[in-house]
Design a protein around this motif. Structure first.
Motif, PDB file in Angstrom:
ATOM      1  N   GLU A 146       0.870  -1.341   0.185  1.00 15.40           N
ATOM      2  CA  GLU A 146       0.073  -0.027   0.034  1.00 15.40           C
ATOM      3  C   GLU A 146       0.964   1.254   0.134  1.00 15.40           C
ATOM      4  OE1 GLU A 146      -3.839   2.057   2.465  1.00 15.40           O
ATOM      5  OE2 GLU A 146      -2.611   0.600   3.287  1.00 15.40           O
ATOM      6  N   LEU A 147       0.694   2.042  -0.993  1.00 13.51           N
ATOM      7  CA  LEU A 147       1.400   3.397  -0.949  1.00 13.51           C
ATOM      8  C   LEU A 147       0.564   4.546  -0.529  1.00 13.51           C
ATOM      9  CD1 LEU A 147       2.956   3.245  -4.673  1.00 13.51           C
ATOM     10  CD2 LEU A 147       3.911   2.526  -2.522  1.00 13.51           C
ATOM     11  N   GLY A 148       1.004   5.318   0.176  1.00 10.33           N
ATOM     12  CA  GLY A 148       0.284   6.478   0.798  1.00 10.33           C
ATOM     13  C   GLY A 148      -0.894   5.948   1.729  1.00 10.33           C
ATOM     14  N   CYS A 149      -0.484   5.108   2.638  1.00  9.45           N
ATOM     15  CA  CYS A 149      -1.515   4.450   3.481  1.00  9.45           C
ATOM     16  C   CYS A 149      -2.369   5.493   4.414  1.00  9.45           C
ATOM     17  CB  CYS A 149      -1.120   3.481   4.419  1.00  9.45           C
ATOM     18  SG  CYS A 149       0.161   4.014   5.813  1.00  9.45           S
ATOM     19  N   GLY A 150      -1.907   7.052   4.599  1.00  5.83           N
ATOM     20  CA  GLY A 150      -2.384   7.871   5.406  1.00  5.83           C
ATOM     21  C   GLY A 150      -2.477   7.268   6.702  1.00  5.83           C
ATOM     22  N   GLY A 151      -3.869   7.529   7.245  1.00 11.28           N
ATOM     23  CA  GLY A 151      -4.247   7.180   8.458  1.00 11.28           C
ATOM     24  C   GLY A 151      -4.611   5.671   8.810  1.00 11.28           C
ATOM     25  N   GLY A 152      -4.625   5.103   7.681  1.00  5.49           N
ATOM     26  CA  GLY A 152      -4.585   3.560   7.931  1.00  5.49           C
ATOM     27  C   GLY A 152      -5.867   2.933   7.725  1.00  5.49           C
ATOM     28  N   ARG A 194       8.906   6.796   0.791  1.00  3.43           N
ATOM     29  CA  ARG A 194       8.360   7.903  -0.262  1.00  3.43           C
ATOM     30  C   ARG A 194       8.177   6.798  -1.408  1.00  3.43           C
ATOM     31  NH1 ARG A 194      12.921  10.651   1.327  1.00  3.43           N
ATOM     32  NH2 ARG A 194      13.753  10.273  -0.979  1.00  3.43           N
ATOM     33  N   PHE A 195       7.592   7.390  -2.605  1.00  2.00           N
ATOM     34  CA  PHE A 195       7.271   6.735  -3.801  1.00  2.00           C
ATOM     35  C   PHE A 195       8.688   6.674  -4.346  1.00  2.00           C
ATOM     36  CE2 PHE A 195       3.374   9.543  -3.823  1.00  2.00           C
ATOM     37  CZ  PHE A 195       2.483   8.795  -3.106  1.00  2.00           C
ATOM     38  N   ASP A 196       9.655   7.503  -4.415  1.00  2.47           N
ATOM     39  CA  ASP A 196      10.795   7.578  -5.069  1.00  2.47           C
ATOM     40  C   ASP A 196      11.815   6.391  -4.496  1.00  2.47           C
ATOM     41  OD1 ASP A 196      11.272   9.366  -2.844  1.00  2.47           O
ATOM     42  OD2 ASP A 196      13.026   9.949  -3.708  1.00  2.47           O
ATOM     43  N   GLU A 197      11.450   5.944  -3.173  1.00  6.71           N
ATOM     44  CA  GLU A 197      12.345   4.814  -2.547  1.00  6.71           C
ATOM     45  C   GLU A 197      11.797   3.360  -2.749  1.00  6.71           C
ATOM     46  OE1 GLU A 197      13.692   7.452   1.403  1.00  6.71           O
ATOM     47  OE2 GLU A 197      11.636   6.653   1.224  1.00  6.71           O
ATOM     48  N   LEU A 198      11.008   3.462  -3.609  1.00  5.35           N
ATOM     49  CA  LEU A 198      10.224   1.869  -3.981  1.00  5.35           C
ATOM     50  C   LEU A 198      11.381   1.379  -4.798  1.00  5.35           C
ATOM     51  CD1 LEU A 198       8.228  -0.405  -3.985  1.00  5.35           C
ATOM     52  CD2 LEU A 198       7.040   0.963  -5.778  1.00  5.35           C
ATOM     53  N   ASP A 199      12.078   0.108  -4.246  1.00  3.42           N
ATOM     54  CA  ASP A 199      12.994  -0.541  -5.335  1.00  3.42           C
ATOM     55  C   ASP A 199      12.936  -1.819  -5.266  1.00  3.42           C
ATOM     56  OD1 ASP A 199      13.927  -0.999  -2.609  1.00  3.42           O
ATOM     57  OD2 ASP A 199      16.094  -0.337  -3.016  1.00  3.42           O
ATOM     58  N   ALA A 231      -5.718   7.631  -3.641  1.00  7.30           N
ATOM     59  CA  ALA A 231      -5.689   9.130  -3.646  1.00  7.30           C
ATOM     60  C   ALA A 231      -4.276   9.501  -3.039  1.00  7.30           C
ATOM     61  CB  ALA A 231      -6.754   9.456  -2.612  1.00  7.30           C
ATOM     62  N   CYS A 232      -3.028   9.186  -3.738  1.00  4.82           N
ATOM     63  CA  CYS A 232      -1.908   9.324  -3.539  1.00  4.82           C
ATOM     64  C   CYS A 232      -0.946   9.731  -4.647  1.00  4.82           C
ATOM     65  CB  CYS A 232      -1.017   8.421  -2.521  1.00  4.82           C
ATOM     66  SG  CYS A 232      -0.791   6.714  -3.342  1.00  4.82           S
ATOM     67  N   LEU A 233      -1.083   9.265  -5.427  1.00  2.58           N
ATOM     68  CA  LEU A 233      -0.245   9.194  -6.750  1.00  2.58           C
ATOM     69  C   LEU A 233      -0.329  10.599  -7.374  1.00  2.58           C
ATOM     70  CD1 LEU A 233       0.111   5.884  -8.181  1.00  2.58           C
ATOM     71  CD2 LEU A 233       1.795   6.991  -6.622  1.00  2.58           C
ATOM     72  N   LEU A 234      -1.539  11.184  -7.168  1.00  8.43           N
ATOM     73  CA  LEU A 234      -1.869  12.446  -7.492  1.00  8.43           C
ATOM     74  C   LEU A 234      -0.975  13.389  -7.168  1.00  8.43           C
ATOM     75  CD1 LEU A 234      -3.612  14.087  -4.981  1.00  8.43           C
ATOM     76  CD2 LEU A 234      -5.139  12.242  -5.678  1.00  8.43           C
ATOM     77  N   HIS A 235      -0.108  13.296  -6.240  1.00  7.78           N
ATOM     78  CA  HIS A 235       0.701  14.203  -5.634  1.00  7.78           C
ATOM     79  C   HIS A 235       2.130  13.931  -6.273  1.00  7.78           C
ATOM     80  CE1 HIS A 235      -1.966  15.909  -2.886  1.00  7.78           C
ATOM     81  NE2 HIS A 235      -1.986  14.891  -1.972  1.00  7.78           N
ATOM     82  N   THR A 251      -0.556  18.697  -7.184  1.00  8.16           N
ATOM     83  CA  THR A 251      -1.568  17.909  -7.657  1.00  8.16           C
ATOM     84  C   THR A 251      -1.127  17.858  -9.109  1.00  8.16           C
ATOM     85  OG1 THR A 251      -2.960  18.475  -5.822  1.00  8.16           O
ATOM     86  CG2 THR A 251      -3.766  17.263  -7.679  1.00  8.16           C
ATOM     87  N   ASN A 252      -0.807  16.541  -9.903  1.00  6.05           N
ATOM     88  CA  ASN A 252      -0.647  16.474 -11.186  1.00  6.05           C
ATOM     89  C   ASN A 252      -1.708  16.772 -12.091  1.00  6.05           C
ATOM     90  OD1 ASN A 252      -1.948  13.772 -10.882  1.00  6.05           O
ATOM     91  ND2 ASN A 252       0.161  13.017 -10.305  1.00  6.05           N
ATOM     92  N   LEU A 253      -3.129  16.611 -11.740  1.00  3.94           N
ATOM     93  CA  LEU A 253      -4.400  16.925 -12.365  1.00  3.94           C
ATOM     94  C   LEU A 253      -4.119  16.618 -13.805  1.00  3.94           C
ATOM     95  CD1 LEU A 253      -5.020  20.444 -10.739  1.00  3.94           C
ATOM     96  CD2 LEU A 253      -6.287  18.292 -10.177  1.00  3.94           C
ATOM     97  N   PRO A 254      -4.036  15.277 -13.959  1.00  8.19           N
ATOM     98  CA  PRO A 254      -3.955  15.050 -15.431  1.00  8.19           C
ATOM     99  C   PRO A 254      -5.279  14.623 -15.999  1.00  8.19           C
ATOM    100  CG  PRO A 254      -3.687  13.106 -14.098  1.00  8.19           C
ATOM    101  CD  PRO A 254      -3.732  14.236 -13.096  1.00  8.19           C
TER     102      PRO A 254
END
Length: 196
Positions: free
Chosen positions: A43-49, A87-92, A104-108, A150-153
């Protein structure tokens, strides 16, 4: 990850996590229904869980992550989900997960960084693995009323980005929703798969 966005979540984690109900996200159960029992989920961006708790309740093997230490702390305090800071950029990871849930997380993620992030998600999935993500729709990257990037695509941009990363698009849904900034707008949900 954008520093101002991270700082928003770090500073506002207690209020932010209390502003949402305890029910899981609207797309979560139907996504989980696609998976084998006990599947390993990132789970990416789990927020409050709240989604993390539902995933564990359903019997899946969860690796919950968020880029903000304060959000990880709240998720673990409220639901004891074993979340960790990433962070997203740390996923390896390589072929480590049966599914990646990113509500609702990759939008950032800045548009320029999207190819690298989507490729990392693709690589982290086992062949045949599933991925869910949803985005606020718009006509250009910018900051919302809370100062978050927000990338707003639009739909076409998103679908092209995922196809270029190697994903098959299994299902999409456009729907109305309200974000934490209080703005009603169209959202786009994608259910995707890494080819087997």
């Amino acid at each position: 990850m954008d520093p101002a966005t991270l700082e928003y979540y770090q500073t506002n984690a207690p209020r932010y996590t209390l502003s949402f109900g305890q029910a899981p996200s609207r797309h979560l159960d139907s996504f989980l229904d696609r998976l084998e029992p006990g599947a390993r989920i990132l789970e990416l961006g789990c927020g409050g869980g709240r989604d993390s708790a539902r995933i564990i309740e359903r019997g899946f093997d969860l690796d919950a992550t968020d880029g903000t230490p304060a959000m990880v702390k709240k998720a673990n305090e409220r639901f004891d989900v074993g979340a960790r800071v990433m962070r997203f950029d740390e996923l390896d990871a390589v072929a480590a997960y049966d599914a990646v849930w990113a509500h609702a997380c990759l939008l950032h993620v800045a548009r320029v960084d999207m190819p690298r992030v989507l490729t990392a998600i693709y690589r982290a999935l086992k062949p045949g693995g599933w991925h869910f993500a949803n985005y606020k729709l718009g006509s250009g990257e910018g900051r919302d009323p809370l100062g978050r990037l927000t990338n707003l695509p639009d739909e076409a941009w998103l679908e092209q980005a995922y196809r270029e990363a190697g994903f098959d698009i299994e299902m999409t849904e456009r729907y109305r929703g309200e974000g934490a900034d209080g703005v009603q707008r169209d959202w786009y949900a994608l259910t995707l798969r890494r080819p087997a």
